[in-house]
Design a protein around this motif. Structure first.
Motif, PDB file in Angstrom:
ATOM      1  N   ALA A  97       0.832  -1.202   0.000  1.00 48.34           N
ATOM      2  CA  ALA A  97       0.000   0.000   0.000  1.00 48.34           C
ATOM      3  C   ALA A  97       0.864   1.248   0.000  1.00 48.34           C
ATOM      4  CB  ALA A  97      -0.926  -0.011   1.217  1.00 48.34           C
ATOM      5  N   GLY A  98       1.911   1.252   0.826  1.00 52.63           N
ATOM      6  CA  GLY A  98       2.800   2.407   0.875  1.00 52.63           C
ATOM      7  C   GLY A  98       3.519   2.627  -0.440  1.00 52.63           C
ATOM      8  N   ARG A  99       4.015   1.560  -1.046  1.00 49.80           N
ATOM      9  CA  ARG A  99       4.731   1.686  -2.316  1.00 49.80           C
ATOM     10  C   ARG A  99       3.821   2.233  -3.404  1.00 49.80           C
ATOM     11  NH1 ARG A  99       8.055  -4.090  -2.431  1.00 49.80           N
ATOM     12  NH2 ARG A  99       9.825  -3.405  -1.139  1.00 49.80           N
ATOM     13  N   GLN A 100       2.624   1.670  -3.510  1.00 54.59           N
ATOM     14  CA  GLN A 100       1.723   2.109  -4.565  1.00 54.59           C
ATOM     15  C   GLN A 100       1.226   3.531  -4.311  1.00 54.59           C
ATOM     16  OE1 GLN A 100      -1.282  -0.550  -5.974  1.00 54.59           O
ATOM     17  NE2 GLN A 100      -0.064  -2.384  -5.609  1.00 54.59           N
ATOM     18  N   ALA A 101       0.987   3.876  -3.064  1.00 57.38           N
ATOM     19  CA  ALA A 101       0.532   5.226  -2.749  1.00 57.38           C
ATOM     20  C   ALA A 101       1.601   6.254  -3.081  1.00 57.38           C
ATOM     21  CB  ALA A 101       0.145   5.311  -1.275  1.00 57.38           C
ATOM     22  N   LEU A 102       2.851   5.962  -2.743  1.00 57.33           N
ATOM     23  CA  LEU A 102       3.943   6.891  -3.056  1.00 57.33           C
ATOM     24  C   LEU A 102       4.115   7.050  -4.561  1.00 57.33           C
ATOM     25  CD1 LEU A 102       6.560   5.811  -0.346  1.00 57.33           C
ATOM     26  CD2 LEU A 102       5.253   7.934  -0.398  1.00 57.33           C
ATOM     27  N   ALA A 103       3.962   5.954  -5.292  1.00 63.27           N
ATOM     28  CA  ALA A 103       4.082   6.018  -6.749  1.00 63.27           C
ATOM     29  C   ALA A 103       2.952   6.847  -7.349  1.00 63.27           C
ATOM     30  CB  ALA A 103       4.076   4.613  -7.331  1.00 63.27           C
ATOM     31  N   ALA A 104       1.741   6.626  -6.863  1.00 61.79           N
ATOM     32  CA  ALA A 104       0.595   7.378  -7.378  1.00 61.79           C
ATOM     33  C   ALA A 104       0.735   8.862  -7.064  1.00 61.79           C
ATOM     34  CB  ALA A 104      -0.690   6.832  -6.774  1.00 61.79           C
ATOM     35  N   ALA A 105       1.211   9.167  -5.866  1.00 64.95           N
ATOM     36  CA  ALA A 105       1.367  10.567  -5.486  1.00 64.95           C
ATOM     37  C   ALA A 105       2.449  11.245  -6.318  1.00 64.95           C
ATOM     38  CB  ALA A 105       1.703  10.663  -3.999  1.00 64.95           C
ATOM     39  N   ALA A 106       3.541  10.538  -6.568  1.00 68.27           N
ATOM     40  CA  ALA A 106       4.610  11.110  -7.380  1.00 68.27           C
ATOM     41  C   ALA A 106       4.119  11.437  -8.781  1.00 68.27           C
ATOM     42  CB  ALA A 106       5.796  10.152  -7.434  1.00 68.27           C
ATOM     43  N   ALA A 107       3.379  10.520  -9.373  1.00 73.86           N
ATOM     44  CA  ALA A 107       2.844  10.753 -10.715  1.00 73.86           C
ATOM     45  C   ALA A 107       1.871  11.924 -10.718  1.00 73.86           C
ATOM     46  CB  ALA A 107       2.160   9.491 -11.220  1.00 73.86           C
ATOM     47  N   ALA A 108       1.199  12.158  -9.604  1.00 75.23           N
ATOM     48  CA  ALA A 108       0.228  13.244  -9.501  1.00 75.23           C
ATOM     49  C   ALA A 108       0.862  14.545  -9.011  1.00 75.23           C
ATOM     50  CB  ALA A 108      -0.894  12.832  -8.550  1.00 75.23           C
ATOM     51  N   GLU A 109       2.194  14.527  -8.816  1.00 77.23           N
ATOM     52  CA  GLU A 109       2.901  15.704  -8.299  1.00 77.23           C
ATOM     53  C   GLU A 109       2.338  16.134  -6.949  1.00 77.23           C
ATOM     54  OE1 GLU A 109       3.032  18.780 -11.189  1.00 77.23           O
ATOM     55  OE2 GLU A 109       4.009  17.533 -12.713  1.00 77.23           O
TER      56      GLU A 109
ATOM     57  N   VAL B 207       9.396   7.505   2.905  1.00 79.81           N
ATOM     58  CA  VAL B 207       9.096   6.756   4.118  1.00 79.81           C
ATOM     59  C   VAL B 207       9.724   7.446   5.315  1.00 79.81           C
ATOM     60  CG1 VAL B 207       9.459   4.563   5.318  1.00 79.81           C
ATOM     61  CG2 VAL B 207       8.905   4.570   2.878  1.00 79.81           C
ATOM     62  N   TYR B 208       8.983   7.467   6.425  1.00 79.65           N
ATOM     63  CA  TYR B 208       9.476   8.018   7.689  1.00 79.65           C
ATOM     64  C   TYR B 208       9.180   7.026   8.803  1.00 79.65           C
ATOM     65  CZ  TYR B 208       9.695  12.549   5.312  1.00 79.65           C
ATOM     66  OH  TYR B 208       9.989  13.582   4.440  1.00 79.65           O
ATOM     67  N   ASN B 209      10.197   6.721   9.603  1.00 78.14           N
ATOM     68  CA  ASN B 209       9.977   5.876  10.774  1.00 78.14           C
ATOM     69  C   ASN B 209       9.486   6.724  11.942  1.00 78.14           C
ATOM     70  OD1 ASN B 209      10.767   3.580   9.473  1.00 78.14           O
ATOM     71  ND2 ASN B 209      12.815   3.484  10.364  1.00 78.14           N
ATOM     72  N   LEU B 210       8.531   6.182  12.695  1.00 75.98           N
ATOM     73  CA  LEU B 210       7.977   6.899  13.841  1.00 75.98           C
ATOM     74  C   LEU B 210       8.011   6.017  15.076  1.00 75.98           C
ATOM     75  CD1 LEU B 210       6.502   9.234  15.207  1.00 75.98           C
ATOM     76  CD2 LEU B 210       4.352   8.306  14.316  1.00 75.98           C
ATOM     77  N   GLY B 211       8.819   6.407  16.025  1.00 82.54           N
ATOM     78  CA  GLY B 211       8.906   5.734  17.319  1.00 82.54           C
ATOM     79  C   GLY B 211       9.482   6.713  18.318  1.00 82.54           C
ATOM     80  N   SER B 212       9.775   6.240  19.503  1.00 78.17           N
ATOM     81  CA  SER B 212      10.387   7.133  20.491  1.00 78.17           C
ATOM     82  C   SER B 212      11.871   7.306  20.239  1.00 78.17           C
ATOM     83  CB  SER B 212      10.183   6.569  21.903  1.00 78.17           C
ATOM     84  OG  SER B 212      10.990   5.424  22.106  1.00 78.17           O
ATOM     85  N   GLY B 213      12.473   6.341  19.498  1.00 82.31           N
ATOM     86  CA  GLY B 213      13.903   6.383  19.248  1.00 82.31           C
ATOM     87  C   GLY B 213      14.724   5.830  20.385  1.00 82.31           C
ATOM     88  N   GLU B 214      14.053   5.232  21.358  1.00 80.82           N
ATOM     89  CA  GLU B 214      14.746   4.668  22.519  1.00 80.82           C
ATOM     90  C   GLU B 214      14.037   3.409  22.962  1.00 80.82           C
ATOM     91  OE1 GLU B 214      15.901   5.814  27.165  1.00 80.82           O
ATOM     92  OE2 GLU B 214      14.846   7.241  25.883  1.00 80.82           O
ATOM     93  N   SER B 215      14.769   2.335  23.157  1.00 73.71           N
ATOM     94  CA  SER B 215      14.155   1.078  23.587  1.00 73.71           C
ATOM     95  C   SER B 215      14.441   0.823  25.067  1.00 73.71           C
ATOM     96  CB  SER B 215      14.677  -0.090  22.743  1.00 73.71           C
ATOM     97  OG  SER B 215      16.077  -0.278  22.940  1.00 73.71           O
TER      98      SER B 215
END
Length: 618
Positions: free
Chosen positions: A193-205, A274-282
């Motif tokens: 889903a992420g790959r296809q969404a990014l591709a569609a958005a890029a084509a749509a500027e 793509v962006y990772n989202l976490g606290s950055g600390e385990s």
């Protein structure tokens, strides 16, 4: 099916068709600048708005000055997660049938609304067995479809919620370049889903950000997840069985997760990707569990090592959030210990609400099945009894006759269903006993008999007799050298009985500081309003004039009521708490009416009452 792609069956073809639609509609769409260049209140669209993160995102956007258009599934029971706010507008609809709600958004755009950002958080099947169900694949088409909708509406930015599951079995700190190897269909569907969404958005500027969410926690999270689930076990008095707890996990508080999505939308020119989202600390699960234990049940045992690790157990899961921080200037703000404390408080409130509603459903069910009356008076005092039995009284359901226990006399015993339901919820006897209320051969009589069930401290029924009995119990405890407390629950109409004031006079003369009278002030008595004979202010004055320490409390605010009830007498005199309540509380057609002192619900009324009290007829 390999680890990085999904089969291109019918749903895969549907996803590709959605990409084509996104490209087609994008060419017809107006472009807007950043929110900073637009009106003071930029507009955002949020799907999955009543979800855990979605609701937090709506609140965050509103707090930051956005107008929010929230997609809410019809008949959802989670609408209450969203605040009442002048800049929030909800649309009832679903991804499967987007035309009704998208046509309304297009109309608004035509009238001048300028949509800046489209947040796509909706996803079907995020937990349990659904994570490997083939229905996951439909999410791909729906995700890409929202890119086309965002382009059509002139959004400058589309942001979607991905998942750590796209990486598969991580073992360490991961940035966005880490290889993807999902092990569940959920993870594979998210990845595609992420790959296809990014591709569609890029084509749509169209700028698009795919945010891979690591472990998020906080109030209102599903109780099946680790932190709220562990909190619930501890709050219920269980001893949780756990793995050795040496796994290291990255947990992010939900409000911080929401602020990250909002910060991306407000960044001047966020790069697509793509962006990772976490606290950055385990932290180790052992450490996290200890924080939950300290907030929920200090000193409780955690049985580490009682469960083995899963065969596919991930031992180290941690997000590298440098890209997100550099792009949006975002950093988490809520420390883990504080976030866990908030979560435990919310879980305690959730469990409390669940129990209170269960008690009230039992009350209306007993009235319906037995054809008995007084359902209104039982509902008015149910929260008083809950506060006493779950927050205030020192009791042990396993030792219901322990001499040192606190004791209760329900003087308004025509509301016996409230006490029966409370005792069953507290564990004094099985819930099945409630089916034997006020029926031939049943064990629970309409008025209280202390021999009928454990936990009933005094038989009652004749109004005005309960307080004298409570005076005797309190005096007996004093003579025996016990510091036990006695509580008597009376009705405000009952306070017209002369025997109440004879007992009040004696308790005052004896300085029975361990006695508390709780007056259920619902404003009604047998044939009219109590104000007609004894106004509330005069009632309080009368208790004071008899030498009692008096206080007023909201009888449906458990926290405030429990605090008032638990506070010891400051003068050594007995205490009277006048609890303002609503007769029939919790059911709108029963509330504040005289008729439900005498009526019992029919089948239709019973089912509607259960619905309002959060349950279904069974």
């Amino acid at each position: 099916m390999d680890g990085n792609t999904v089969n291109r069956g019918a749903k895969g073809l549907a996803a590709e068709a959605a990409v084509d639609e996104a490209l087609k509609t994008a060419s017809e769409s107006p472009r807007h600048g950043s929110p900073h260049e637009e009106a003071a209140l930029p507009a955002a669209i949020v799907t999955g708005a009543t979800g855990f993160i979605g609701a937090a995102l709506c609140r965050a956007l509103l707090a930051r000055g956005w107008r929010v258009y929230a997609l809410v599934r019809p008949r959802t029971d989670r609408r209450s997660r969203l605040p009442d706010h002048p800049q929030l507008r909800c649309f009832h609809g679903c991804l499967e049938d987007p035309e009704p709600w998208t046509s309304e958004l297009r109309r608004l755009a035509g009238e001048g609304e300028r949509f800046a950002a489209f947040f796509h958080l909706a996803w079907h099947g995020v937990g349990g067995q659904a994570r490997n169900d083939c229905s996951q694949l439909a999410n791909i088409a729906w995700t890409v479809q929202t890119v086309g909708i965002a382009a059509k509406l002139g959004c400058r930015l589309w942001i979607g919620a991905g998942s750590q599951a796209e990486y598969g079995r991580l073992e360490g700190r991961a940035d966005e370049s880490h290889p993807e190897a999902p092990t569940t269909l959920y993870g594979r569907a998210k990845l595609e889903a992420g790959r296809q969404a990014l591709a569609a958005a890029a084509a749509a500027e169209l700028t698009a950000c795919w945010v891979r969410v690591f472990s998020v926690y906080g109030p209102d999270d599903d109780e099946g997840w680790f932190i709220p689930g562990l909190a619930a076990q501890l709050l219920e008095g269980d001893t949780p069985r756990m793995t050795p707890g040496l796994q290291r996990w990255d947990y992010l508080y939900v409000d911080d997760a929401a602020s990250a999505f909002a910060a991306l939308a407000e960044a001047p020119d966020p790069p697509s990707g793509v962006y990772n989202l976490g606290s950055g600390e385990s932290r180790t699960i052992r450490d996290i569990a200890a924080l939950v234990r300290d907030a929920a049940a200090p000193g409780a045992e955690l049985r580490f090592g009682a469960l083995p690790y899963r065969r596919d157990q991930v031992m180290h899961l941690e997000a590298d959030t440098a890209k997100l921080a550099a792009t949006a200037g975002w950093q988490p703000r809520v420390p883990l210990a504080e976030g866990i404390a908030r979560t435990v408080r919310a879980e305690r409130q959730r469990l409390e609400r669940k129990k209170r509603l269960s008690i009230k459903r039992s009350i209306v069910t007993m009235a319906y099945r037995s054809g008995s009356s007084h359902v209104g008076t039982a509902l008015s005092c149910a929260d008083i009894l809950y506060a006493l039995y779950f927050r205030v009284m020192r009791i042990d359901p396993g030792r219901p006759d322990a001499p040192e226990r606190d004791k209760l006399v329900l003087s308004k015993a025509h509301g016996s269903t409230a006490l029966y339901a409370t005792l069953a919820e507290r564990g004094y006897f099985p819930r099945e006993w409630l089916d034997e209320y006020a029926v031939d051969g049943g064990r629970l009589p309409g008025h209280l008999d202390r021999e009928s069930a454990p936990g009933i401290d005094a038989s009652a029924g004749s109004l005005g007799h309960g307080l004298p009995v409570a005076v005797g119990l309190a005096l007996a405890d004093r003579l025996a050298g016990r510091d036990s407390r006695t509580f008597a629950v009376l009705g405000d109409g009952e306070c017209n009985e002369g025997s109440v004031w004879e007992a009040a006079m004696m308790a005052s003369a004896l300085r029975l500081g361990g006695l508390t009278a709780v007056v259920d002030c619902n404003g009604w008595q047998g044939f009219g309003r109590t104000e007609e004979l004894q106004p509330f202010d005069r009632l309080r004055e009368r208790w004071s004039s008899f030498g009692w320490e008096t206080a007023v409390a909201d009888g449906h605010d458990i926290g405030a009521l429990a605090e008032t009830l638990a506070a010891p007498s400051s003068t050594g005199a007995p205490k009277a708490v006048l609890a303002r309540t609503v007769k029939g509380y919790g059911v709108d057609f029963m509330a504040d009416t005289l008729e439900w002192h005498y009526r019992s619900p029919n089948g239709e009324q019973w089912r509607e009452a259960l619905r309002q009290l959060g349950g279904d007829a069974k």
